[in-house]
Scaffold this motif. Structure first.
Motif, mmCIF file in Angstrom:
data_model
loop_
_atom_site.group_PDB
_atom_site.id
_atom_site.type_symbol
_atom_site.label_atom_id
_atom_site.label_comp_id
_atom_site.label_asym_id
_atom_site.label_seq_id
_atom_site.Cartn_x
_atom_site.Cartn_y
_atom_site.Cartn_z
ATOM 1 N N PHE A 102 0.683 -1.120 0.232
ATOM 2 C CA PHE A 102 -0.226 0.443 0.000
ATOM 3 C C PHE A 102 0.858 1.487 -0.210
ATOM 4 O O PHE A 102 0.806 2.462 -0.649
ATOM 5 C CB PHE A 102 -1.279 0.176 1.505
ATOM 6 N N ALA A 103 1.806 0.987 0.695
ATOM 7 C CA ALA A 103 2.863 2.157 0.907
ATOM 8 C C ALA A 103 3.123 2.614 -0.506
ATOM 9 O O ALA A 103 4.438 3.637 -0.653
ATOM 10 C CB ALA A 103 3.728 2.249 2.295
ATOM 11 N N GLY A 104 3.626 1.456 -0.564
ATOM 12 C CA GLY A 104 4.648 2.186 -2.397
ATOM 13 C C GLY A 104 3.573 2.488 -3.369
ATOM 14 O O GLY A 104 4.113 3.162 -4.251
ATOM 15 N N ASP A 105 2.697 2.026 -3.255
ATOM 16 C CA ASP A 105 1.869 2.537 -4.442
ATOM 17 C C ASP A 105 0.742 3.631 -4.476
ATOM 18 O O ASP A 105 1.005 5.370 -4.635
ATOM 19 C CB ASP A 105 0.042 1.995 -4.219
ATOM 20 N N PHE A 145 -9.726 1.863 -3.556
ATOM 21 C CA PHE A 145 -9.014 0.555 -3.995
ATOM 22 C C PHE A 145 -7.963 -0.145 -3.880
ATOM 23 O O PHE A 145 -7.676 -1.043 -4.027
ATOM 24 C CB PHE A 145 -10.028 0.760 -5.886
ATOM 25 N N ASP A 146 -7.138 0.801 -3.779
ATOM 26 C CA ASP A 146 -5.693 0.600 -3.321
ATOM 27 C C ASP A 146 -5.525 -0.196 -2.218
ATOM 28 O O ASP A 146 -4.643 -1.101 -1.959
ATOM 29 C CB ASP A 146 -4.844 1.666 -3.212
ATOM 30 N N ILE A 147 -6.529 0.022 -0.764
ATOM 31 C CA ILE A 147 -6.399 -0.821 -0.200
ATOM 32 C C ILE A 147 -6.962 -2.018 0.213
ATOM 33 O O ILE A 147 -6.341 -3.101 0.458
ATOM 34 C CB ILE A 147 -7.472 -0.498 0.949
ATOM 35 N N ILE A 148 -8.268 -2.339 -1.123
ATOM 36 C CA ILE A 148 -8.323 -3.246 -1.489
ATOM 37 C C ILE A 148 -7.428 -4.246 -2.086
ATOM 38 O O ILE A 148 -6.907 -5.502 -2.221
ATOM 39 C CB ILE A 148 -10.114 -3.431 -2.628
ATOM 40 N N GLY A 149 -6.580 -3.670 -3.284
ATOM 41 C CA GLY A 149 -5.524 -4.277 -3.909
ATOM 42 C C GLY A 149 -4.410 -4.997 -3.151
ATOM 43 O O GLY A 149 -3.996 -6.047 -3.329
ATOM 44 N N ALA A 150 -3.995 -3.811 -2.785
ATOM 45 C CA ALA A 150 -2.943 -4.247 -1.282
ATOM 46 C C ALA A 150 -3.260 -5.668 -0.531
ATOM 47 O O ALA A 150 -2.110 -6.961 -0.268
ATOM 48 C CB ALA A 150 -2.367 -3.202 -0.555
ATOM 49 N N ILE A 151 -4.549 -5.640 0.173
ATOM 50 C CA ILE A 151 -4.679 -7.095 0.931
ATOM 51 C C ILE A 151 -4.811 -8.426 0.003
ATOM 52 O O ILE A 151 -4.804 -9.132 0.466
ATOM 53 C CB ILE A 151 -6.306 -6.744 1.818
ATOM 54 N N LEU A 152 -5.839 -7.497 -0.885
ATOM 55 C CA LEU A 152 -5.625 -9.059 -2.186
ATOM 56 C C LEU A 152 -4.679 -9.909 -2.338
ATOM 57 O O LEU A 152 -4.188 -11.089 -2.604
ATOM 58 C CB LEU A 152 -6.612 -9.049 -3.248
ATOM 59 N N GLY A 176 -10.517 0.855 -16.032
ATOM 60 C CA GLY A 176 -10.897 2.282 -15.024
ATOM 61 C C GLY A 176 -10.582 1.800 -14.369
ATOM 62 O O GLY A 176 -9.865 1.088 -13.503
ATOM 63 N N PRO A 177 -11.390 2.572 -13.220
ATOM 64 C CA PRO A 177 -11.325 2.460 -11.026
ATOM 65 C C PRO A 177 -10.650 1.078 -10.813
ATOM 66 O O PRO A 177 -9.392 0.921 -9.958
ATOM 67 C CB PRO A 177 -12.001 2.768 -10.463
ATOM 68 N N LYS A 178 -11.287 0.390 -11.377
ATOM 69 C CA LYS A 178 -10.669 -1.024 -10.453
ATOM 70 C C LYS A 178 -9.733 -1.766 -11.141
ATOM 71 O O LYS A 178 -8.610 -2.763 -10.508
ATOM 72 C CB LYS A 178 -11.796 -2.395 -10.597
ATOM 73 N N THR A 179 -8.505 -0.984 -12.016
ATOM 74 C CA THR A 179 -7.405 -0.754 -12.345
ATOM 75 C C THR A 179 -6.056 -1.527 -11.358
ATOM 76 O O THR A 179 -5.691 -2.422 -10.889
ATOM 77 C CB THR A 179 -6.865 -0.330 -13.941
ATOM 78 N N ILE A 180 -6.898 -0.663 -10.394
ATOM 79 C CA ILE A 180 -5.754 -0.145 -8.959
ATOM 80 C C ILE A 180 -5.624 -1.635 -8.737
ATOM 81 O O ILE A 180 -4.614 -1.977 -7.841
ATOM 82 C CB ILE A 180 -6.326 1.126 -8.299
ATOM 83 N N ILE A 181 -7.063 -2.454 -8.756
ATOM 84 C CA ILE A 181 -6.953 -3.745 -8.256
ATOM 85 C C ILE A 181 -6.355 -4.404 -8.614
ATOM 86 O O ILE A 181 -5.304 -5.533 -8.217
ATOM 87 C CB ILE A 181 -8.640 -4.468 -7.419
ATOM 88 N N LEU A 182 -6.913 -4.836 -10.036
ATOM 89 C CA LEU A 182 -6.209 -6.239 -10.733
ATOM 90 C C LEU A 182 -4.993 -5.574 -11.354
ATOM 91 O O LEU A 182 -4.012 -6.368 -11.686
ATOM 92 C CB LEU A 182 -7.403 -6.154 -12.566
ATOM 93 N N ALA A 183 -3.977 -4.477 -11.168
ATOM 94 C CA ALA A 183 -2.976 -4.076 -11.887
ATOM 95 C C ALA A 183 -2.167 -4.423 -11.187
ATOM 96 O O ALA A 183 -0.843 -5.063 -11.216
ATOM 97 C CB ALA A 183 -2.767 -2.616 -11.798
ATOM 98 N N ARG A 184 -2.582 -4.853 -10.030
ATOM 99 C CA ARG A 184 -1.970 -5.860 -8.250
ATOM 100 C C ARG A 184 -1.599 -7.170 -8.782
ATOM 101 O O ARG A 184 -0.017 -7.214 -8.483
ATOM 102 C CB ARG A 184 -2.318 -6.292 -7.222
ATOM 103 N N PHE A 185 -2.226 -7.601 -9.602
ATOM 104 C CA PHE A 185 -1.694 -9.250 -10.442
ATOM 105 C C PHE A 185 -0.904 -9.192 -11.544
ATOM 106 O O PHE A 185 -1.156 -10.446 -12.219
ATOM 107 C CB PHE A 185 -2.891 -9.975 -10.428
#
Length: 217
Positions: free
Chosen positions: A66-69, A142-149, A108-117
């Motif tokens: 999360f901090a990196g993003d 969105f970034d918090i969700i992405g970092a957790i997943l 769109g915004p969900k990219t913040i989650i999907l891009a993690r992978f």
């Protein structure tokens, strides 16, 4: 495995994982083994004498991801369009930005989650969010969700698979396989470059032959 679980190197496992995760997600350095590193961290945490506790590793990795993003987002807000004019280097290519932008436009915004992978995309996604001045509260949510997943999910996956008898009994071989998979894209890139170099000298010869065989008028 002895070096990572029994020697003094076990004390470097957690710091090394956290530093690499932060560099990949926050400092525009896209070629580090993020997914395989997290999986390996979980795998190591499942061993008999773990170099890192899973209850420390998961929240630490999630926080650092999360901090990196967040760092990359504010880099994007600060330097803006200058990124698009940056010259290609060994570790930075302009097409990384354009590919990430296309991914961002599509999802769109969900990219913040999907891009993690997605390797490379996860490095430049927060930068583009900053460049485009995306609403910060939306980005953070969105970034918090992405970092957790991503950070927590892949680490936990490695941990539970590390407790499977077959994987536990062949952990050294699996560890080497993970390392090989991590560096495979680099090997392929180098091989393609060498093959292209080998093909280049033949092009002038082909052109010369074609010119020689061309009928005179």
């Amino acid at each position: 495995m002895y070096l990572l679980t029994e020697s003094w190197l076990k004390n470097a496992v957690l710091p090394a994982i956290l530093i690499i995760v932060f560099i990949e997600t926050g400092l525009l350095f896209p070629i580090l083994p993020g997914d395989s590193l997290l999986f390996t961290g979980g795998l190591l945490a499942a061993q008999e004498n773990p170099p890192v506790n899973i209850w420390i590793l998961v929240p630490a990795v999630t926080f650092v991801a999360f901090a990196g993003d967040q760092t990359a987002y504010w880099i994007g807000r600060g330097i803006g369009p200058k990124i698009f004019h940056k010259e290609d280097t060994r570790f930075f290519k302009k097409h990384y930005i354009t590919e990430t932008h296309a991914f961002f436009e599509k999802h769109g915004p969900k990219t913040i989650i999907l891009a993690r992978f997605v390797p490379i995309v996860r490095t430049f996604m927060p930068v583009l969010a900053g460049v485009s001045k995306m609403d910060y509260r939306t980005f953070v949510a969105f970034d918090i969700i992405g970092a957790i997943l991503w950070g927590g999910g892949i680490t936990v996956l490695g941990y539970f698979l590390g407790n499977v008898a077959f994987i536990r009994d062949h952990v050294e071989a699996i560890f080497l396989l993970i390392v090989f998979v991590s560096i495979l894209p680099g090997i392929i890139a180098v091989a393609k470059k060498l093959l292209n170099r080998g093909a280049e000298p033949t092009r002038p010869e082909a052109e010369l032959t074609a010119a020689t065989n061309e009928p005179t008028r």
